[in-house]
Scaffold this motif. Structure first.
Motif, PDB file in Angstrom:
ATOM      1  N   GLU A  36      32.912   9.326   5.749  1.00 37.92           N
ATOM      2  CA  GLU A  36      33.235  10.080   4.406  1.00 37.92           C
ATOM      3  C   GLU A  36      32.108  10.981   4.051  1.00 37.92           C
ATOM      4  O   GLU A  36      32.447  12.039   3.491  1.00 37.92           O
ATOM      5  CB  GLU A  36      33.579   8.984   3.380  1.00 37.92           C
ATOM      6  N   LEU A  37      30.795  10.919   4.384  1.00 31.09           N
ATOM      7  CA  LEU A  37      29.862  11.470   4.016  1.00 31.09           C
ATOM      8  C   LEU A  37      29.888  13.023   4.778  1.00 31.09           C
ATOM      9  O   LEU A  37      29.778  13.905   4.453  1.00 31.09           O
ATOM     10  CB  LEU A  37      28.485  10.900   4.320  1.00 31.09           C
ATOM     11  N   TYR A  38      30.451  12.700   6.264  1.00 29.65           N
ATOM     12  CA  TYR A  38      30.453  13.750   7.118  1.00 29.65           C
ATOM     13  C   TYR A  38      31.778  14.803   6.444  1.00 29.65           C
ATOM     14  O   TYR A  38      31.874  15.979   6.691  1.00 29.65           O
ATOM     15  CB  TYR A  38      30.790  13.417   8.507  1.00 29.65           C
ATOM     16  N   GLU A  39      32.879  13.886   6.180  1.00 28.99           N
ATOM     17  CA  GLU A  39      34.079  14.380   5.799  1.00 28.99           C
ATOM     18  C   GLU A  39      33.700  15.249   4.476  1.00 28.99           C
ATOM     19  O   GLU A  39      34.372  16.440   4.375  1.00 28.99           O
ATOM     20  CB  GLU A  39      35.124  13.599   5.341  1.00 28.99           C
ATOM     21  N   GLY A  40      33.114  14.854   3.413  1.00 27.36           N
ATOM     22  CA  GLY A  40      32.642  15.649   2.354  1.00 27.36           C
ATOM     23  C   GLY A  40      31.550  16.760   2.432  1.00 27.36           C
ATOM     24  O   GLY A  40      31.541  17.372   1.463  1.00 27.36           O
ATOM     25  N   GLY A  41      31.050  16.979   3.686  1.00 26.59           N
ATOM     26  CA  GLY A  41      29.938  17.674   3.813  1.00 26.59           C
ATOM     27  C   GLY A  41      28.658  17.336   3.655  1.00 26.59           C
ATOM     28  O   GLY A  41      27.725  18.261   3.523  1.00 26.59           O
ATOM     29  N   GLU A  42      28.415  16.102   3.113  1.00 27.23           N
ATOM     30  CA  GLU A  42      27.178  15.826   2.760  1.00 27.23           C
ATOM     31  C   GLU A  42      26.182  15.593   3.884  1.00 27.23           C
ATOM     32  O   GLU A  42      24.986  15.694   3.647  1.00 27.23           O
ATOM     33  CB  GLU A  42      27.394  14.527   1.928  1.00 27.23           C
ATOM     34  N   LEU A 122      47.601   5.517  19.748  1.00 22.65           N
ATOM     35  CA  LEU A 122      47.361   6.036  18.385  1.00 22.65           C
ATOM     36  C   LEU A 122      46.198   5.173  17.927  1.00 22.65           C
ATOM     37  O   LEU A 122      46.443   4.196  17.159  1.00 22.65           O
ATOM     38  CB  LEU A 122      48.679   5.884  17.461  1.00 22.65           C
ATOM     39  N   ALA A 123      45.062   5.662  18.408  1.00 17.37           N
ATOM     40  CA  ALA A 123      43.675   4.777  17.877  1.00 17.37           C
ATOM     41  C   ALA A 123      43.585   4.753  16.525  1.00 17.37           C
ATOM     42  O   ALA A 123      43.864   5.726  15.639  1.00 17.37           O
ATOM     43  CB  ALA A 123      42.656   5.419  18.619  1.00 17.37           C
ATOM     44  N   PRO A 124      42.612   3.626  15.991  1.00 17.77           N
ATOM     45  CA  PRO A 124      42.529   3.876  14.494  1.00 17.77           C
ATOM     46  C   PRO A 124      41.719   5.078  14.084  1.00 17.77           C
ATOM     47  O   PRO A 124      40.688   5.220  15.227  1.00 17.77           O
ATOM     48  CB  PRO A 124      41.573   2.388  14.406  1.00 17.77           C
ATOM     49  N   GLU A 125      41.749   5.623  12.942  1.00 21.54           N
ATOM     50  CA  GLU A 125      41.233   6.943  12.890  1.00 21.54           C
ATOM     51  C   GLU A 125      40.266   6.842  11.652  1.00 21.54           C
ATOM     52  O   GLU A 125      40.446   6.178  10.579  1.00 21.54           O
ATOM     53  CB  GLU A 125      41.997   8.013  12.888  1.00 21.54           C
ATOM     54  N   VAL A 126      39.012   7.402  11.612  1.00 18.82           N
ATOM     55  CA  VAL A 126      38.126   7.411  10.400  1.00 18.82           C
ATOM     56  C   VAL A 126      38.334   8.782   9.729  1.00 18.82           C
ATOM     57  O   VAL A 126      39.385   9.781  10.101  1.00 18.82           O
ATOM     58  CB  VAL A 126      36.615   7.666  10.682  1.00 18.82           C
ATOM     59  N   PRO A 127      38.208   8.877   8.301  1.00 23.17           N
ATOM     60  CA  PRO A 127      38.529   9.934   7.493  1.00 23.17           C
ATOM     61  C   PRO A 127      37.962  11.390   8.350  1.00 23.17           C
ATOM     62  O   PRO A 127      36.651  11.125   8.818  1.00 23.17           O
ATOM     63  CB  PRO A 127      37.715   9.595   6.309  1.00 23.17           C
ATOM     64  N   GLU A 181      50.718  13.790  17.979  1.00 27.73           N
ATOM     65  CA  GLU A 181      49.336  14.208  18.121  1.00 27.73           C
ATOM     66  C   GLU A 181      49.162  15.577  17.449  1.00 27.73           C
ATOM     67  O   GLU A 181      49.859  16.373  17.250  1.00 27.73           O
ATOM     68  CB  GLU A 181      49.029  14.516  19.517  1.00 27.73           C
ATOM     69  N   PRO A 182      47.889  15.778  16.944  1.00 29.70           N
ATOM     70  CA  PRO A 182      47.511  17.135  16.298  1.00 29.70           C
ATOM     71  C   PRO A 182      47.523  18.353  17.377  1.00 29.70           C
ATOM     72  O   PRO A 182      47.302  18.018  18.665  1.00 29.70           O
ATOM     73  CB  PRO A 182      46.230  16.882  15.621  1.00 29.70           C
ATOM     74  N   GLU A 183      47.770  19.555  16.661  1.00 31.70           N
ATOM     75  CA  GLU A 183      48.076  20.593  17.599  1.00 31.70           C
ATOM     76  C   GLU A 183      46.529  20.943  18.193  1.00 31.70           C
ATOM     77  O   GLU A 183      46.305  21.350  19.571  1.00 31.70           O
ATOM     78  CB  GLU A 183      48.614  21.969  17.093  1.00 31.70           C
ATOM     79  N   GLY A 187      37.231  18.376  13.117  1.00 32.61           N
ATOM     80  CA  GLY A 187      36.646  17.408  12.214  1.00 32.61           C
ATOM     81  C   GLY A 187      35.292  17.187  12.353  1.00 32.61           C
ATOM     82  O   GLY A 187      34.716  17.485  13.592  1.00 32.61           O
ATOM     83  N   PRO A 188      34.554  17.186  11.341  1.00 29.37           N
ATOM     84  CA  PRO A 188      33.155  17.030  11.298  1.00 29.37           C
ATOM     85  C   PRO A 188      32.455  15.862  11.551  1.00 29.37           C
ATOM     86  O   PRO A 188      31.284  15.668  11.612  1.00 29.37           O
ATOM     87  CB  PRO A 188      32.932  17.467   9.759  1.00 29.37           C
ATOM     88  N   VAL A 189      33.238  14.794  11.736  1.00 31.65           N
ATOM     89  CA  VAL A 189      32.618  13.372  12.199  1.00 31.65           C
ATOM     90  C   VAL A 189      32.340  13.203  13.426  1.00 31.65           C
ATOM     91  O   VAL A 189      33.137  13.480  14.440  1.00 31.65           O
ATOM     92  CB  VAL A 189      33.939  12.074  11.698  1.00 31.65           C
ATOM     93  N   PRO A 190      31.101  12.722  13.635  1.00 26.71           N
ATOM     94  CA  PRO A 190      30.740  12.631  15.107  1.00 26.71           C
ATOM     95  C   PRO A 190      31.544  11.617  15.866  1.00 26.71           C
ATOM     96  O   PRO A 190      32.085  10.912  15.104  1.00 26.71           O
ATOM     97  CB  PRO A 190      29.374  11.844  14.701  1.00 26.71           C
ATOM     98  N   THR A 191      31.754  11.712  17.124  1.00 25.07           N
ATOM     99  CA  THR A 191      32.852  11.082  17.729  1.00 25.07           C
ATOM    100  C   THR A 191      32.181   9.434  17.982  1.00 25.07           C
ATOM    101  O   THR A 191      32.882   8.689  18.241  1.00 25.07           O
ATOM    102  CB  THR A 191      32.833  11.570  19.384  1.00 25.07           C
ATOM    103  N   GLU A 192      30.822   9.362  17.835  1.00 25.26           N
ATOM    104  CA  GLU A 192      30.384   7.935  18.097  1.00 25.26           C
ATOM    105  C   GLU A 192      30.745   7.085  16.560  1.00 25.26           C
ATOM    106  O   GLU A 192      31.090   5.936  16.920  1.00 25.26           O
ATOM    107  CB  GLU A 192      28.664   8.198  17.935  1.00 25.26           C
TER     108      GLU A 192
END
Length: 233
Positions: A36-42, A122-127, A181-183, A187-192
């Motif tokens: 969520e810190l990456y999602e919000g740009g912090e 459909l893997a579990p996804e983070v925000p 699946e998305p087109e 997303g700003p969240v690291p893949t790790e």
């Protein structure tokens, strides 16, 4: 019968739900809060010269938020237990032995149906990650869970290759059709972080269902013994 089912499910769901809620707070929630810190740009992990720590300071235990999370997790797993115990009752009528040990197998089957089968495509996804329309994903998820649950039942109780073949078809069909699946992937969240969340969500899911199955089998067998003793008394 209904009283036995309800009592067994409530005890099993509450016990498993409490343990799983604590595991989620310790292992899964920090990953979500980090995302969520990456999602919000912090936090930003690219396009900057600064080095971003992979272990930032996260909020501690929040009595209201985390307390409600524990309560809702216990309620959710009580609902799962109702379904599981009802199926155990049907299986017992077909001659299957139901106890804590066989409940472990029921739990693994539940994990395959509810977590592993849909998570395979459909893997579990983070925000903060790209995702298709939520309604389409929900429809696909429910269909996959239903077909996987039927497949688990056929594998366990079919007596011929036709039933087992139908189970294989049911397991494969949702993934051959494919999940929404998305087109584009954004997303700003690291893949790790996404990978860590998916692995921990599946790991906690396995632990949850194994415990739920064991508790459900244990309480159901105890209620059955108590009912039998009451009839002979």
């Amino acid at each position: 019968m209904f009283t036995r089912l309800l009592t067994s499910a409530l005890f099993a769901g509450a016990a498993a739900g409490l343990i799983i809620a604590l595991l989620q707070l310790f292992f899964v929630q920090p990953v979500l809060l980090h995302a969520e810190l990456y999602e919000g740009g912090e936090l930003v992990h690219f396009g900057t010269d600064s080095t971003v720590s992979a272990t930032p300071d996260l909020p501690g235990f929040d009595a209201v938020r985390d307390g409600l999370s524990i309560v809702f997790t216990m309620l959710i797993y009580s609902g799962y237990a109702m379904v599981l115990v009802a199926l155990m009752s049907l299986a017992e009528n077909r001659g299957a032995a139901i106890n804590a040990r066989t409940g472990l197998i029921w739990g693994v089957a539940g994990f395959v149906a509810v977590h592993l089968a849909p998570g395979f495509t459909l893997a579990p996804e983070v925000p903060g990650v790209a995702a298709a329309d939520v309604y389409e994903r929900q429809v696909w998820w429910f269909a996959t869970v239903l077909t996987a649950a039927i497949a688990m039942w056929l594998i366990a109780f079919s007596r011929n290759w036709a039933g087992w073949g139908a189970a294989v078809v049911l397991l494969l069909a949702p993934h051959v059709i494919g999940a929404p699946e998305p087109e584009v992937f954004t997303g700003p969240v690291p893949t790790e972080i996404g990978a860590l969340f998916a692995s921990r969500a599946l790991g906690i899911g396995l632990a949850a269902w194994v415990m739920l199955g064991a508790f459900a089998g244990f309480f159901w067998s105890r209620e059955s013994e108590a009912a039998g003793q009451a009839q002979t008394a």
